[in-house]
Design an enzyme around this catalytic site. Structure first.
Site, short mmCIF file in Angstrom:
data_model
loop_
_atom_site.label_atom_id
_atom_site.label_comp_id
_atom_site.label_asym_id
_atom_site.label_seq_id
_atom_site.Cartn_x
_atom_site.Cartn_y
_atom_site.Cartn_z
N CYS A 58 137.33 71.99 48.18
CA CYS A 58 138.00 70.81 47.05
C CYS A 58 137.23 69.83 46.55
CB CYS A 58 139.20 70.28 47.99
SG CYS A 58 140.06 69.13 46.96
N CYS A 91 138.72 66.31 46.46
CA CYS A 91 138.31 65.76 47.90
C CYS A 91 136.96 65.06 48.07
CB CYS A 91 138.56 67.00 48.88
SG CYS A 91 140.15 67.69 49.06
#
Length: 342
Positions: free
Chosen positions: A85, A88
């Site tokens: 991700c 993230c």
């Protein structure tokens, strides 16, 4: 709240989602790492609590202890993330910085949903990054996506509002750092002062505190280099002024002679005021404040005109360096008043 993207299996809503308003953004610019006293190489922006206590990874098995139980003591943020991700990777450093800046008022628990998907599933997480705030064992708020630093800081400030010191983590960290320094724990004090300066470059109290750490390790040159970084508009801060006075005293002491010879001179002539004056400076450098004040008061008792009132002026310098609440300052002020007004 009807537009909450997470759902809440525990009952009740999360409250208002984080939006683009709230406190001003925390300073993004970090102060260049200051040189650190010998033996203090591990300094960093760990804040009032070690990173191991503030920030950790958790698992499904440990979630109850790390989040549910821990949130009954202070708020806990849960960061659901995955290695693939991209957002993230942007959000996690911002979260970590904001949690450290909160000075122990909130903790961060990170959960890799690839390895531990069940908790995220129970909470209805549909995309990541997703952050949940737990208080009292329950999720109370949250946000989704890689928010900017200002919005993360605002979210944490709302979450910690009402906790003791929650609205002023820097002030609380500074108080703790000064307490550690007063207790002789120079290493931990310096760590906290450095953390404050990384969050708020140019902070007068933290700069003075870090300089004092150098002084206590015998590194006057680095102390002076640190204090020189204080912005001009904060140069008169009492803490900064106290360190400058100490540096001035140390520079004077470096020019003094052998204390043994000075003592011998004084024993041969009790009116050798210069020898007594120099011994006062040496005693102060060694931390013997009562002896230092005693020498200067004795000069004043014998000859107020010595050095154009040098003994009284130097005693006032000592008071500024020691601080108004120091026992030596209080006692010497009382004796000085008796001399001046008797």
């Amino acid at each position: 709240m009807s537009d909450n993207p997470y759902g809440n299996p525990y009952g009740g809503g999360f409250g208002q989602q984080t939006v683009g308003h709230g406190p001003a953004q925390a300073p993004a610019q970090r102060q260049p790492a200051a040189p650190r006293p010998g033996g203090l190489e591990g300094l960093g922006a760990s804040g009032a609590v070690a990173d191991a206590d503030l920030i950790k990874e958790t698992t499904t098995a440990k979630f109850s202890a790390d989040v549910i139980q821990e949130s009954r003591r202070q708020p806990v943020l849960v960061d659901f993330w995955a290695p693939w991700c991209g957002p993230c990777k942007q959000l996690t450093p911002i979260l970590e910085k904001a949690v450290r800046a909160a000075g122990g008022k909130v903790k961060l628990v990170k959960m890799n949903i690839d390895q531990h998907p069940s908790i995220a599933g129970q909470l209805g997480v549909q995309s990541i990054p997703a952050v949940f705030a737990f208080v009292g064992g329950q999720p109370v708020d949250g946000f989704m996506g890689a928010l900017p630093e200002s919005e993360v800081a605002a979210f944490i400030q709302r979450l910690t509002a009402g906790q003791p010191g929650g609205e002023d983590p820097i002030g609380e960290a500074l108080e703790q750092a000064n307490a550690l320094l007063a207790a002789g724990d120079v290493g931990d004090a310096a760590q906290l002062f450095a953390a404050i300066l990384q969050h708020e470059p140019g902070h007068a109290g933290a700069t003075a505190g870090l300089a004092e750490c150098y002084l206590q390790t015998g590194d006057a040159a680095r102390a002076e280099a640190v204090i020189d970084q204080v912005p001009a508009d904060k140069a008169e801060d009492p803490a900064v002024a106290a360190v400058k006075t100490k540096l001035k005293l140390q520079q004077e002491i470096a020019k003094l002679g052998d204390p043994v010879q000075l003592q011998a001179r004084l024993e041969g002539d009790a009116d050798d005021h210069q020898a007594r004056f120099d011994l006062a400076l040496i005693a102060n450098a060694k931390g013997d404040r009562q002896t230092a004040a005693g020498h200067l008061l004795e000069i004043m008792r014998r000859d107020r005109s010595f050095g154009e009132d040098a003994a009284r002026l130097k005693l006032l310098d000592f008071f500024a360096a020691w601080g108004p609440t120091d026992p030596a300052t209080k006692e010497a002020r009382r004796r000085l008043s008796s001399l001046l007004f008797s």
